[in-house]
Write an enzyme that holds these catalytic residues in place. Structure first.
Site, PDB file in Angstrom:
ATOM      1  N   ASN A   1      13.248  53.218  30.344  1.00 36.24           N
ATOM      2  CA  ASN A   1      12.206  54.393  30.276  1.00 36.24           C
ATOM      3  C   ASN A   1      11.983  54.841  31.878  1.00 36.24           C
ATOM      4  OD1 ASN A   1      10.871  51.820  30.610  1.00 36.24           O
ATOM      5  ND2 ASN A   1       9.058  52.763  29.950  1.00 36.24           N
ATOM      6  N   ILE A   2      11.817  56.141  31.889  1.00 37.98           N
ATOM      7  CA  ILE A   2      11.635  56.891  33.139  1.00 37.98           C
ATOM      8  C   ILE A   2      10.708  57.817  32.945  1.00 37.98           C
ATOM      9  CG2 ILE A   2      12.803  58.193  34.690  1.00 37.98           C
ATOM     10  CD1 ILE A   2      15.762  57.369  33.491  1.00 37.98           C
TER      11      ILE A   2
ATOM     12  N   CYS B   1      12.274  57.728  26.994  1.00 39.24           N
ATOM     13  CA  CYS B   1      12.171  56.498  26.709  1.00 39.24           C
ATOM     14  C   CYS B   1      13.668  55.807  26.888  1.00 39.24           C
ATOM     15  CB  CYS B   1      12.044  56.319  25.051  1.00 39.24           C
ATOM     16  SG  CYS B   1      10.513  56.765  24.272  1.00 39.24           S
TER      17      CYS B   1
ATOM     18  N   GLU C   1      15.608  54.087  25.047  1.00 35.42           N
ATOM     19  CA  GLU C   1      16.649  54.386  23.922  1.00 35.42           C
ATOM     20  C   GLU C   1      17.276  55.689  24.316  1.00 35.42           C
ATOM     21  OE1 GLU C   1      13.563  53.594  23.623  1.00 35.42           O
ATOM     22  OE2 GLU C   1      13.104  52.348  21.708  1.00 35.42           O
TER      23      GLU C   1
ATOM     24  N   CYS D   1      10.200  54.522  19.231  1.00 38.83           N
ATOM     25  CA  CYS D   1       9.307  55.551  18.842  1.00 38.83           C
ATOM     26  C   CYS D   1       9.985  56.432  17.829  1.00 38.83           C
ATOM     27  CB  CYS D   1       8.725  56.223  19.853  1.00 38.83           C
ATOM     28  SG  CYS D   1       9.761  57.437  20.730  1.00 38.83           S
TER      29      CYS D   1
ATOM     30  N   CYS E   1      12.810  58.857  19.105  1.00 38.63           N
ATOM     31  CA  CYS E   1      13.995  58.114  19.383  1.00 38.63           C
ATOM     32  C   CYS E   1      14.783  57.711  18.324  1.00 38.63           C
ATOM     33  CB  CYS E   1      13.877  56.585  20.290  1.00 38.63           C
ATOM     34  SG  CYS E   1      13.374  57.023  22.078  1.00 38.63           S
TER      35      CYS E   1
HETATM   36  N1  THU Z   1       8.772  53.756  25.455  1.00 35.47           N
HETATM   37  C1  THU Z   1      10.179  53.492  25.335  1.00 35.47           C
HETATM   38  O1  THU Z   1      10.804  53.415  26.519  1.00 35.47           O
HETATM   39  N2  THU Z   1      10.709  53.430  23.994  1.00 35.47           N
HETATM   40  C2  THU Z   1       9.772  53.001  23.143  1.00 35.47           C
HETATM   41  O2  THU Z   1      10.623  52.465  22.094  1.00 35.47           O
HETATM   42  C3  THU Z   1       8.392  52.959  23.099  1.00 35.47           C
HETATM   43  C4  THU Z   1       7.883  53.671  24.117  1.00 35.47           C
HETATM   44  C5  THU Z   1       8.322  53.896  26.577  1.00 35.47           C
HETATM   45  C6  THU Z   1       7.931  55.295  26.846  1.00 35.47           C
HETATM   46  C7  THU Z   1       6.417  54.941  27.838  1.00 35.47           C
HETATM   47  O3  THU Z   1       7.358  55.123  29.304  1.00 35.47           O
HETATM   48  C8  THU Z   1       6.143  53.924  27.614  1.00 35.47           C
HETATM   49  O4  THU Z   1       6.986  53.108  27.051  1.00 35.47           O
HETATM   50  C9  THU Z   1       4.771  53.734  27.242  1.00 35.47           C
HETATM   51  O5  THU Z   1       4.627  54.503  25.943  1.00 35.47           O
END
Ligand code: THU
Length: 137
Positions: free
Chosen positions: A42-43, A53, A55, A91, A94
């Site tokens: 995640n960035i 995210c 994914e 989420c 994704c």
């Molecule tokens: N996030 C993801 O990268 N993937 C997920 O499946 C759930 C949420 C990240 C988004 C954000 O940077 C952090 O987690 C908190 O929501």
């Protein structure tokens, strides 16, 4: 490529997470049908909504390199700086991106560690999918 190896890749991807706002680090490892792995993390962004995210980072890296056929993804996440303490499920956004490029039997692994892995298929976590053919119904 077994489940443990793919989760290990996701844990390595998680090391690169850029999470100065949520401090929640996520890693993903996307396996193509011909055996290549694309890592994603995640960035985040100071404006919050541009956050990507893990994914989607993995999918967009792969699709932008011409990949179109995917077998599985592994996802791990939790508070930054420590090992995951729970399973981290993709989420909704994704899941929808997965549905764009993957069939119902696409494998989604969520891991707490290499030893604790749950295996799902996309249709378990995103039933009643909306895909391109639905635009013509
Ligand atoms: N996030 C993801 O990268 N993937 C997920 O499946 C759930 C949420 C990240 C988004 C954000 O940077 C952090 O987690 C908190 O929501």
């Amino acid at each position: 490529m077994d489940n443990r190896e793919l989760v290990k890749e996701a844990l390595a991807a998680r090391e690169m997470a850029y999470v100065p706002y949520s401090h929640f680090a996520v890693g993903a490892a996307l396996l193509t049908k011909d055996g290549k792995i694309y890592r994603g993390c995640n960035i985040e962004n100071a404006a919050y909504t541009p956050t990507n995210c893990a994914e989607r980072t993995a999918f967009f890296k792969a699709v932008s390199e011409g990949e179109r056929e995917f077998a599985a993804i592994a996802v791990v996440g939790g508070p930054a700086g420590e090992a995951p303490i729970d399973f981290c499920y993709p989420c909704g956004v994704c899941r929808q991106v997965m549905a764009e490029f993957c069939p119902d039997d696409f494998i989604v692994l969520v891991g707490k560690s290499e030893d604790e892995i749950r295996e799902h298929v996309l249709s378990d976590i995103l039933p009643h999918t909306f895909r391109e053919p639905d635009l013509h119904r």
